[in-house]
Each structure stands twice: as C-alpha cells, then as structure tokens.
Scaffold this active site. Structure first.
Site, PDB file in Angstrom:
ATOM      1  CB  SER A 164      55.532  24.834  40.353  1.00  0.00           C
ATOM      2  OG  SER A 164      54.109  24.833  40.310  1.00  0.00           O
ATOM      3  CG  HIS A 188      56.975  28.392  38.409  1.00  0.00           C
ATOM      4  ND1 HIS A 188      57.517  28.994  37.289  1.00  0.00           N
ATOM      5  CD2 HIS A 188      55.932  27.660  37.955  1.00  0.00           C
ATOM      6  CE1 HIS A 188      56.837  28.634  36.212  1.00  0.00           C
ATOM      7  NE2 HIS A 188      55.845  27.825  36.585  1.00  0.00           N
ATOM      8  CG  ASP A 196      52.367  26.956  37.478  1.00  0.00           C
ATOM      9  OD1 ASP A 196      53.008  27.305  36.456  1.00  0.00           O
ATOM     10  OD2 ASP A 196      52.794  26.139  38.310  1.00  0.00           O
ATOM     11  CG  MET A 236      46.974  27.337  35.076  1.00  0.00           C
ATOM     12  SD  MET A 236      46.838  25.549  35.176  1.00  0.00           S
ATOM     13  CE  MET A 236      48.529  25.123  35.644  1.00  0.00           C
ATOM     14  CG  HIS A 254      54.146  29.500  33.634  1.00  0.00           C
ATOM     15  ND1 HIS A 254      54.238  28.125  33.664  1.00  0.00           N
ATOM     16  CD2 HIS A 254      53.906  29.832  32.334  1.00  0.00           C
ATOM     17  CE1 HIS A 254      54.056  27.652  32.443  1.00  0.00           C
ATOM     18  NE2 HIS A 254      53.849  28.658  31.622  1.00  0.00           N
ATOM     19  CG  MET A 309      50.300  28.281  31.562  1.00  0.00           C
ATOM     20  SD  MET A 309      50.500  26.869  32.646  1.00  0.00           S
ATOM     21  CE  MET A 309      50.866  27.725  34.180  1.00  0.00           C
ATOM     22  CG  MET A 361      55.485  25.069  28.627  1.00  0.00           C
ATOM     23  SD  MET A 361      55.370  25.324  30.400  1.00  0.00           S
ATOM     24  CE  MET A 361      54.490  23.882  30.972  1.00  0.00           C
ATOM     25  CG  PHE A 394      46.342  19.319  34.685  1.00  0.00           C
ATOM     26  CD1 PHE A 394      45.334  19.579  35.610  1.00  0.00           C
ATOM     27  CD2 PHE A 394      46.041  19.370  33.329  1.00  0.00           C
ATOM     28  CE1 PHE A 394      44.044  19.870  35.192  1.00  0.00           C
ATOM     29  CE2 PHE A 394      44.753  19.657  32.897  1.00  0.00           C
ATOM     30  CZ  PHE A 394      43.747  19.910  33.826  1.00  0.00           C
ATOM     31  N   GLY A 395      50.069  19.867  37.186  1.00  0.00           N
ATOM     32  CA  GLY A 395      51.304  19.354  37.754  1.00  0.00           C
ATOM     33  C   GLY A 395      51.295  17.834  37.695  1.00  0.00           C
ATOM     34  CG  ASP A 437      56.894  24.731  34.259  1.00  0.00           C
ATOM     35  OD1 ASP A 437      56.799  23.803  35.084  1.00  0.00           O
ATOM     36  OD2 ASP A 437      56.068  25.669  34.174  1.00  0.00           O
ATOM     37  N   GLY A 438      57.984  21.312  33.851  1.00  0.00           N
ATOM     38  CA  GLY A 438      57.140  20.148  33.612  1.00  0.00           C
ATOM     39  C   GLY A 438      57.882  18.835  33.775  1.00  0.00           C
ATOM     40  N   GLY A 439      57.524  18.088  34.800  1.00  0.00           N
ATOM     41  CA  GLY A 439      58.109  16.765  34.990  1.00  0.00           C
ATOM     42  C   GLY A 439      59.567  16.771  35.421  1.00  0.00           C
ATOM     43  CB  SER A 460      54.603  16.692  41.626  1.00  0.00           C
ATOM     44  OG  SER A 460      55.225  16.487  40.394  1.00  0.00           O
TER      45      SER A 460
HETATM   46  C1  DX5 Z   1      52.180  23.009  34.427  1.00  0.00           C
HETATM   47  C2  DX5 Z   1      52.809  24.098  35.239  1.00  0.00           C
HETATM   48  C3  DX5 Z   1      53.979  23.651  36.007  1.00  0.00           C
HETATM   49  C4  DX5 Z   1      53.676  22.575  37.014  1.00  0.00           C
HETATM   50  C5  DX5 Z   1      54.901  21.745  37.181  1.00  0.00           C
HETATM   51  O1  DX5 Z   1      51.302  23.537  33.513  1.00  0.00           O
HETATM   52  O2  DX5 Z   1      53.231  25.165  34.420  1.00  0.00           O
HETATM   53  O3  DX5 Z   1      54.660  24.728  36.622  1.00  0.00           O
HETATM   54  O4  DX5 Z   1      53.297  23.051  38.257  1.00  0.00           O
HETATM   55  O5  DX5 Z   1      54.595  20.656  37.972  1.00  0.00           O
HETATM   56  P1  DX5 Z   1      55.479  19.335  37.906  1.00  0.00           P
HETATM   57  O6  DX5 Z   1      56.858  19.698  38.322  1.00  0.00           O
HETATM   58  O7  DX5 Z   1      54.798  18.423  38.857  1.00  0.00           O
HETATM   59  O8  DX5 Z   1      55.422  18.837  36.485  1.00  0.00           O
HETATM   60 ZN    ZN Z   2      54.590  26.635  35.352  1.00  0.00          ZN
END
Ligand code: DX5
Ligand code: ZN
Length: 226
Positions: free
Chosen positions: A8, A31, A33, A35, A64, A66, A135, A141-142, A173-175, A196
């Site tokens: 991402s 990827h 994002d 938003m 993606h 959102m 998710m 947020f990342g 996706d996420g963490g 990240s």
């Molecule tokens: C969060 C996004 C993710 C985000 C992931 O809402 O959809 O794609 O960028 O970031 P990390 O890998 O740092 O959780």
């Molecule tokens: Zn995403």
C-alpha cells in the site's frame, strides 16, 4: 495463484508516487487506498491521481475504495485501468450488481469487510467475487496494530471458499508485517497488503520478498488447492 504481495502506498511519499512505486518492483500489485472522508475519517486520492499513476507503472493497480456510494463510483476505477477494484460491502447498496459491473469493465471485482462485519451473510456471493478483502484493522489509517480477532473470520472464509470450490482470492489488509503475516497465511489468506511494513523498511523491495518468503513457508492445512 500462489502468495501475492500488494504494498500500500498510503504511507509512502505521496509527492513522488511514481518514484515510490519504482521501489517495489517485486510486488504483484500496487494497493491504492481511496478514502473520501465520509466512509472513513481520512481523505487520500481519487481517480485523477490513479489515472496518472497507471501511466507511470507497469504494475497492476489494486484500488481499495473506502468511500460511500461505491455503486456510483467504483466502475470508473475499473475503466481507469485498475486491474482490481475493491468496494466495501458496508457501503454498497447492491453488491452483486456492482461486482458484475466491475467485471464488465474488465477488472477483478473484490468486496471488503471491516473487522466487525461477519462473512456468513455473504457466503452465496463468493462466486460473484474475484477477491474477498478481510480488513485486519479498522480502515482509515496506515500503521495500526494487527487485530488478531479477525483470524477466525479468515479461517471461516477460507473454509467457505474451499467448500464451494471458488477461485476467489482472500486478501488481508492492515497491520501485516514480518511478525503477523504467518498467522494470516496459516489462516488461509493468499494476498497480503502491507503499507508501513514495506515503506518504513530501508529497502522496500527486499521487504516485499521477505514477506512473500514468510507467507510461502507456511503450510495452510485448511487451504486446499490454489
Ligand atoms: C487502511 C488501509 C491499508 C493501509 C495498510 O485503511 O486500507 O491499506 O495502508 O497500512 P499498514 O500495512 O501500515 O497497516
Ligand atoms: Zn487498503
């Protein structure tokens, strides 16, 4: 299809997207994002930026969305050249019609679930989808902490896919990081977003390969075929 890594760019240098994407040449997808400050409390980028980015990279784009009202906006992302378009089921009025419209535009259709959204009501939709995104943080947020409470849902989704014999990819996706990716792969995920973890690494491309190697090394007992 085996394991795929989709970095991402949310936490990349947004003033140099083309340069940032060149740093992840080993990735399977980029990827992106999107938003809208309504579906999630954050605002990122939209169609014009994606159209420009598509011209500056050979990597396929994994959008993606959102956003609210994906029924209205999502097909345009397919038309703009995204190889995969993900909408959130919580925001979609008619997910089956929307998935078919995305496919009709030539993109892979994908549906996302927030952490508190169950998979069970959507079992019969899986055949309409090229990918399901589960998710593992609240979207917006990342850099958030991976939610282990999502792992049973990943397992249940994989079991449903195996039961129905569908070719739907299962994206997380996420963490996602070197610390958490094995848990997800064991649960049956095969497509991994990492923001990240990739862009905070000294060598983002090496991190893509390390993440892939970790996921590939895991044997997934419930994950038959693919
Ligand atoms: C969060 C996004 C993710 C985000 C992931 O809402 O959809 O794609 O960028 O970031 P990390 O890998 O740092 O959780
Ligand atoms: Zn995403």
């Amino acid at each position: 299809m085996g394991i795929q890594i989709t970095p991402s760019i949310l936490n990349a240098d947004l003033s140099d997207l083309a340069g940032e994407v060149r740093r992840i040449g080993s990735a399977d997808w980029v990827h992106v994002d999107v938003m809208d400050n309504h579906f999630v409390p954050n605002l990122t980028l939209g169609l014009p930026v994606i159209e420009s980015l598509a011209k500056s990279t050979q990597l396929p784009m994994d959008a993606h969305l959102m956003i609210e009202d994906p029924d209205r906006w999502a097909p345009a992302y397919a038309e703009a050249g995204c190889g995969s378009v993900t909408f959130h089921v919580e925001a979609a009025a008619a997910p089956v019609r929307l998935a078919r419209e995305i496919r009709a535009q030539g993109a892979r259709a994908s549906m996302a679930l927030k952490p508190a959204t169950p998979i069970e009501p959507y079992e019969d939709l899986l055949a309409e989808l090229d990918m399901l995104l589960i998710m593992t943080v609240e979207p917006g947020f990342g850099g958030q902490k991976f939610l282990d409470l999502c792992l049973p849902k990943i397992r249940r989704a994989r079991a449903m896919m195996d039961k129905h014999g569908v070719e739907t990819w299962l994206q997380i996706d996420g963490g996602v990081s070197l610390e958490t990716i094995e848990r997800c792969a064991e649960a049956g995920a095969d497509v991994f977003v990492a923001g990240s973890a990739v862009y905070s690494a000294d060598d983002p491309d090496a991190m893509v390969n390390e993440l892939r190697a970790k996921a590939e090394a895991v044997s997934a007992p419930t994950h038959v075929g693919h």
